[in-house]
Design an enzyme around this catalytic site. Structure first.
Site, PDB file in Angstrom:
ATOM      1  N   SER A 180       0.805  -1.227   0.000  1.00  0.00           N
ATOM      2  CA  SER A 180       0.000   0.000   0.000  1.00  0.00           C
ATOM      3  C   SER A 180       0.835   1.273   0.000  1.00  0.00           C
ATOM      4  O   SER A 180       0.372   2.303  -0.482  1.00  0.00           O
ATOM      5  CB  SER A 180      -0.955  -0.004   1.191  1.00  0.00           C
ATOM      6  OG  SER A 180      -0.253  -0.201   2.402  1.00  0.00           O
ATOM      7  N   HIS A 208      -5.166  -2.928  -3.139  1.00  0.00           N
ATOM      8  CA  HIS A 208      -4.695  -1.991  -4.168  1.00  0.00           C
ATOM      9  C   HIS A 208      -4.539  -2.652  -5.532  1.00  0.00           C
ATOM     10  O   HIS A 208      -4.064  -2.020  -6.476  1.00  0.00           O
ATOM     11  CB  HIS A 208      -3.373  -1.356  -3.727  1.00  0.00           C
ATOM     12  CG  HIS A 208      -3.508  -0.600  -2.449  1.00  0.00           C
ATOM     13  ND1 HIS A 208      -3.924   0.715  -2.398  1.00  0.00           N
ATOM     14  CD2 HIS A 208      -3.347  -0.987  -1.155  1.00  0.00           C
ATOM     15  CE1 HIS A 208      -3.987   1.105  -1.133  1.00  0.00           C
ATOM     16  NE2 HIS A 208      -3.646   0.087  -0.364  1.00  0.00           N
ATOM     17  N   LYS A 239     -11.662   1.226  -2.574  1.00  0.00           N
ATOM     18  CA  LYS A 239     -10.575   1.836  -3.350  1.00  0.00           C
ATOM     19  C   LYS A 239     -10.986   1.900  -4.820  1.00  0.00           C
ATOM     20  O   LYS A 239     -11.895   2.649  -5.150  1.00  0.00           O
ATOM     21  CB  LYS A 239      -9.285   1.099  -3.053  1.00  0.00           C
ATOM     22  CG  LYS A 239      -8.879   1.445  -1.610  1.00  0.00           C
ATOM     23  CD  LYS A 239      -7.767   0.666  -1.012  1.00  0.00           C
ATOM     24  CE  LYS A 239      -7.515   1.214   0.402  1.00  0.00           C
ATOM     25  NZ  LYS A 239      -7.009   0.230   1.335  1.00  0.00           N
TER      26      LYS A 239
HETATM   27  C1  LIG Z   1      -7.192   0.100   2.774  1.00  0.00           C
HETATM   28  C2  LIG Z   1      -6.578  -1.204   3.083  1.00  0.00           C
HETATM   29  C3  LIG Z   1      -7.228  -2.140   3.881  1.00  0.00           C
HETATM   30  C4  LIG Z   1      -8.467  -1.808   4.654  1.00  0.00           C
HETATM   31  O1  LIG Z   1      -9.607  -1.733   3.877  1.00  0.00           O
HETATM   32  P1  LIG Z   1     -10.841  -0.859   4.383  1.00  0.00           P
HETATM   33  O2  LIG Z   1     -11.982  -1.348   3.593  1.00  0.00           O
HETATM   34  O3  LIG Z   1     -10.484   0.568   4.129  1.00  0.00           O
HETATM   35  O4  LIG Z   1     -10.996  -1.140   5.859  1.00  0.00           O
HETATM   36  C5  LIG Z   1      -6.661  -3.390   3.997  1.00  0.00           C
HETATM   37  N1  LIG Z   1      -5.488  -3.688   3.404  1.00  0.00           N
HETATM   38  C6  LIG Z   1      -4.827  -2.799   2.667  1.00  0.00           C
HETATM   39  C7  LIG Z   1      -3.536  -3.197   2.023  1.00  0.00           C
HETATM   40  C8  LIG Z   1      -5.338  -1.530   2.488  1.00  0.00           C
HETATM   41  O5  LIG Z   1      -4.653  -0.621   1.801  1.00  0.00           O
END
Ligand SMILES: *Cc1c(COP(=O)(O)O)cnc(C)c1O
Length: 386
Positions: A180, A208, A239
């Site tokens: 991330s 991602h 995302k």
């Molecule tokens: C954003 C993210 C999460 C968490 O997801 P949410 O739905 O925002 O709680 C988990 N793992 C990674 C690698 C992330 O970037």
């Protein structure tokens, strides 16, 4: 202020002295490739809305229809009475989307990873975790009470040595697929081979990668052409898919086990039906409009070329591109200068990244124009003093 409050105030002062205080910006309009903050419009290189779907009219319409039909709240945990026709269709649709037998809808990616890791691993297990994994994989491993063994970032030799030395009854390897804060990819094919050799689960967090990686945007498994009954995939809806929530997907037995055992699934209210409807529409759009992913890829190529021109090394082929500056204050200063020039680029500092690796994190979106990238490159040239 009481004694307890004074201790917190001192701890907060210490954060500030180390340039670690974080602030929220107040958005005055929808999320998108450009955002309004403090009355100014900024080119937004801070969002994970990689396909620029978060404010898409068709996603809004899908949400409106779902609210009209199903109301707002889902009223209960999915296992009690919170699981609607829309949740069911989203799960079936997602399983088809990623080519895995079954999927389960979680309240968020954070909740999904806690639930997956803590229900696949237990006291007699060992969890192998990449040194740069996302916080929620780490927290899931802690919650499981398993032995937690970190391995060097993306290092197959180190992972193999640690798997070979394991005496645990059950082994779980957990990794971000696209990291991330670095944007690089985990060596998933080699990791899967090791999981087969050492009889381990492979938990893949594709937060991602979903919508971004692979020929048709179906994520990192598509990118690598991987399928295996050992894989449990987690992908978020917040995302690239523009909404909110997350999926776990894998073999029917693994998903049934999560449904029966994952505490963050069982003891939490089901997502609003609207979020399921938005997920269904987002997957339809990803399929129907490959030009969105093509636009994102074109911007990624442009940014990579621009960064090379600035002498910044880049290992990322995803939508996330770090510029590691080192000191917290330097990252904060560069981020502030960029914002003054109309570019929103966050300074990412510890504990999100390791000490001494504070950075700018640039994230790209399908809705950016080439001139946004050119503008950013020019502003970076001014701010980085290169
Ligand atoms: C954003 C993210 C999460 C968490 O997801 P949410 O739905 O925002 O709680 C988990 N793992 C990674 C690698 C992330 O970037």
């Amino acid at each position: 202020m009481g004694e307890t409050g004074r201790r917190l105030a001192a701890a907060l002062d210490e954060l500030d002295e180390n340039a670690l205080t974080r602030e929220r910006r107040i958005l005055e309009a929808a999320q998108g490739p450009h955002v309004r903050i403090d009355g100014a419009t900024l080119a937004n290189f801070a969002s994970n809305d990689y396909l620029s779907l978060a404010a898409d009219p068709r996603l809004r319409a899908a949400a409106h229809r779902a609210v009209d039909e199903y109301g707002v709240g889902s009223g209960a945990s999915p296992l009690v009475c919170g699981h609607s026709r829309l949740h069911e269709e989203a799960e079936t649709g997602f399983a088809r989307f990623v080519g895995l037998p079954r999927a389960l809808l979680f309240p968020s990616g954070y909740a999904a990873n806690l639930g997956i890791v803590a229900s696949l691993a237990g006291r007699d297990s060992e969890v192998f975790s990449d040194a740069l994994n996302h916080a929620c994989l780490i927290d899931g491993a802690r919650l499981s009470r398993a032995q937690v063994t970190p391995y060097r970032h993306a290092d197959l030799d180190d992972l193999e040595a640690k798997l070979a030395a394991s005496r645990a009854r059950e082994r779980v390897v957990a990794t971000d697929a696209v990291f991330s804060m670095d944007g690089d990819l985990a060596p998933l094919p080699g990791m899967l081979q090791l999981c087969e050799r050492y009889d381990a689960w492979l938990v893949v967090d594709d937060a991602h990668g979903i919508g971004v990686m692979g020929e048709r945007g179906r994520g990192s498994l598509e990118h690598f052409g991987l399928a295996s009954p050992r894989i449990v995939l987690m992908a978020t809806l917040g995302k690239a898919l523009g909404g909110y929530g997350a999926f776990a997907a894998g073999e029917p037995e693994a998903i049934e086990w999560l449904m029966q055992r994952a505490r963050t699934y069982i003891y939490s209210t089901a997502l609003p039906p609207m979020a399921a409807a938005v997920a269904i529409e987002a997957m339809r759009i990803v399929d129907a409009e490959p030009e969105r992913l093509a636009a994102l890829r074109a911007r990624i190529a442009e940014l990579r070329a621009a960064l090379r021109g600035l002498g910044v090394e880049t290992r990322s082929s995803s939508a996330v591109h770090p510029i590691v500056l080192g000191a917290n204050g330097d990252a904060l200063f560069a981020s502030t200068r960029l914002r003054e020039r109309g570019f929103l680029v966050p300074a990412i500092r510890p504990p999100t990244v390791p000490q001494g690796t504070a950075r700018l994190r640039i994230s790209l979106a399908a809705g950016h124009a080439s001139r946004d990238i050119e503008g950013l490159a020019a502003a970076l040239a001014g701010c980085l003093g290169r």
